[in-house]
Design a protein around this motif. Structure first.
Motif, PDB file in Angstrom:
ATOM      1  N   ASP A 258      -3.022 -31.305 -15.613  1.00  0.00           N
ATOM      2  CA  ASP A 258      -4.223 -30.774 -14.951  1.00  0.00           C
ATOM      3  C   ASP A 258      -4.673 -29.489 -15.636  1.00  0.00           C
ATOM      4  O   ASP A 258      -5.850 -29.150 -15.628  1.00  0.00           O
ATOM      5  CB  ASP A 258      -3.920 -30.471 -13.481  1.00  0.00           C
ATOM      6  N   PHE A 259      -3.701 -28.765 -16.190  1.00  0.00           N
ATOM      7  CA  PHE A 259      -3.988 -27.499 -16.878  1.00  0.00           C
ATOM      8  C   PHE A 259      -3.127 -27.436 -18.129  1.00  0.00           C
ATOM      9  O   PHE A 259      -1.996 -27.937 -18.131  1.00  0.00           O
ATOM     10  CB  PHE A 259      -3.618 -26.298 -15.996  1.00  0.00           C
ATOM     11  N   LYS A 277      -9.678 -30.929 -20.574  1.00  0.00           N
ATOM     12  CA  LYS A 277      -8.536 -30.249 -19.941  1.00  0.00           C
ATOM     13  C   LYS A 277      -8.772 -28.739 -19.923  1.00  0.00           C
ATOM     14  O   LYS A 277      -8.924 -28.119 -20.992  1.00  0.00           O
ATOM     15  CB  LYS A 277      -7.237 -30.526 -20.726  1.00  0.00           C
ATOM     16  N   PRO A 278      -8.778 -28.108 -18.736  1.00  0.00           N
ATOM     17  CA  PRO A 278      -8.922 -26.650 -18.679  1.00  0.00           C
ATOM     18  C   PRO A 278      -7.756 -25.998 -19.413  1.00  0.00           C
ATOM     19  O   PRO A 278      -6.610 -26.409 -19.223  1.00  0.00           O
ATOM     20  CB  PRO A 278      -8.840 -26.332 -17.183  1.00  0.00           C
ATOM     21  N   THR A 327      -6.539 -21.565 -13.121  1.00  0.00           N
ATOM     22  CA  THR A 327      -6.661 -22.503 -11.990  1.00  0.00           C
ATOM     23  C   THR A 327      -7.976 -22.247 -11.236  1.00  0.00           C
ATOM     24  O   THR A 327      -8.618 -23.176 -10.777  1.00  0.00           O
ATOM     25  CB  THR A 327      -5.469 -22.373 -11.003  1.00  0.00           C
ATOM     26  N   LYS A 330     -11.049 -23.840 -13.105  1.00  0.00           N
ATOM     27  CA  LYS A 330     -10.926 -25.259 -13.489  1.00  0.00           C
ATOM     28  C   LYS A 330     -12.270 -26.025 -13.409  1.00  0.00           C
ATOM     29  O   LYS A 330     -12.707 -26.623 -14.395  1.00  0.00           O
ATOM     30  CB  LYS A 330      -9.889 -25.938 -12.589  1.00  0.00           C
ATOM     31  N   VAL A 334     -14.260 -27.625 -16.601  1.00  0.00           N
ATOM     32  CA  VAL A 334     -14.378 -29.081 -16.778  1.00  0.00           C
ATOM     33  C   VAL A 334     -15.858 -29.473 -16.862  1.00  0.00           C
ATOM     34  O   VAL A 334     -16.250 -30.290 -17.701  1.00  0.00           O
ATOM     35  CB  VAL A 334     -13.650 -29.844 -15.646  1.00  0.00           C
TER      36      VAL A 334
END
Ligand SMILES: CC(=O)N[C@H]1[C@@H](OP(=O)(O)OP(=O)(O)OC[C@H]2O[C@@H](n3ccc(=O)[nH]c3=O)[C@H](O)[C@@H]2O)O[C@H](CO)[C@@H](O)[C@@H]1O
Length: 358
Positions: A258-259, A277-278, A327, A330, A334
């Motif tokens: 996710d990160f 992807k961040p 976070t 994000k 994206v």
């Protein structure tokens, strides 16, 4: 009809091999007889040998070209010369219509030998500013392709084109569920993937491992730590999975993430961008390099694709703070990444290179 032949070269780090890996299937599909010249000790031998066992690989002598003093500066020029003679013999035997170089020190003698043998050379630069090997190769090349538009400022206008990044197609075929299962993770927590480039990064490894207890409250963690950096004492840590280097599993692991926290090698960061992807980038410092990763990272930050934490500001605390900011950003990152153009395909890149064959 005469057999169409191409020699690919490039190596030292995976960043100098990945484009060759990407275009190789396209060249084989077109019916080309593809040969690879690399260094016997470099990562290229393993990467090409593993993925393309039928492609002949020739390991030649290769000397490092340094901008700083080392006793090896007296011996390495002889290695370059030896490598050049070896490459010349291979070129004479294989008779390629073109040589494509992805850079790295091993490519220098190959490029010189190709020029000497009258074979056109095409080179590729993936960082914002040309690396030393490519700078040396430039006068011998018919054309140079770049990923970054900004790189064109550093190259002769008449023989440089920006194509953007080319991504290995298999990276788009990863599956999150497979990646999670491979690591033994549930879907309960977001996944943070930490990668120190193809060689691993000691400073990133340290910053991550110091923060592990805190981070594991929030994330599952995949850590690509680099060869020799596996920490046995953390092997049984729930929610934390280390790998020194992955090949076939990489697509699934990237899809599971996710990160991402990473060094700012150009191939990696464009792969993350293509997969939306961040990312938090910690570029290799200017003391340890020519500063190419700092330029890569700063451009990504400016475009809104990445958070950046400079290596000389990296501490246990700043690492946590930057992960937190990542976070928070994000969604915005994206969305920005989703607006970028799709990268050119390896087929398109292969046909651009083949325009220069004799
Ligand atoms: C220390 C050094 O000299 N770094 C340079 C090197 O980095 P490096 O070799 O780390 O290059 P990149 O980040 O550009 O590429 C790494 C490649 O390895 C792959 N990968 C990585 C880890 C793994 O476990 N499995 C795997 O397949 C990535 O998907 C990527 O395709 O070349 C880059 C491109 O010229 C430069 O920007 C970097 O400054």
């Amino acid at each position: 009809m005469k057999q169409q032949t191409i020699i690919l070269t490039g190596g030292g780090t995976a960043g100098h091999v990945s484009l060759n890996q990407a275009i190789l299937p396209s060249l084989l599909e077109l019916g080309y007889d593809v040969h690879y010249i690399g260094s016997e000790q470099g990562i290229e031998k393993e990467l090409i040998g593993e993925a393309f066992p039928d492609v002949p690989f020739y390991g030649i002598a290769s000397g490092k070209l340094r901008r700083y003093f080392s006793m090896k500066n007296f011996t390495d020029p002889f290695k370059v010369l030896a490598g050049m003679m070896q490459a010349f013999r291979i070129i004479k035997k294989v008779k390629p219509q073109v040589v494509f170089s992805k850079g790295g020190f091993v490519s220098v003698p190959v490029v010189m030998a190709a020029k000497l043998a009258g074979v056109p050379v095409v080179i590729h630069e993936s960082d914002v500013t040309p690396g030393l090997a490519n700078k040396i190769a430039l006068p011998f090349a018919s054309h140079v392709f770049t990923i970054f538009e900004e790189t064109l400022k550093h190259l002769p206008q008449e023989k440089a084109t920006c194509t953007g990044s080319i991504i290995r197609p298999e990276l788009f075929e990863g599956e999150r569920a497979r990646g999670l299962a491979f690591c033994g993770f549930s879907t309960l927590k977001p996944v943070l993937l930490v990668m120190g480039g193809s060689l691993g990064s000691v400073v990133l490894n340290e910053a991550l491992r110091k923060n592990l207890p805190e981070l594991l409250k929030q994330f599952h963690i995949i850590h690509l730590c680099g060869k020799g950096n596996f920490d046995q004492s953390l092997e049984a840590m729930p929610g934390y999975k280390q790998f020194e280097y992955v090949t076939t599993e990489l697509p699934d692991l990237l899809h599971a993430a996710d990160f991402i926290v990473s060094r700012a090698g150009s191939n990696s960061i464009f792969e993350f961008l293509a997969l939306h992807k961040p990312m938090l980038l910690v570029p290799l410092s200017a003391q340890k390099s020519r500063g190419d990763q700092i330029l890569n990272a700063n451009l990504f930050k400016k475009q809104g694709y990445a958070e950046v934490l400079q290596e000389d500001e990296l501490t246990k605390e700043s690492f946590m703070k930057s992960v937190h900011t990542l976070t928070e950003r994000k969604v915005e990152m994206v969305e920005t990444m989703a607006k970028t153009q799709k990268p050119k395909t390896p087929d398109e890149m292969a046909s651009l290179i083949l325009r220069y064959k004799k």
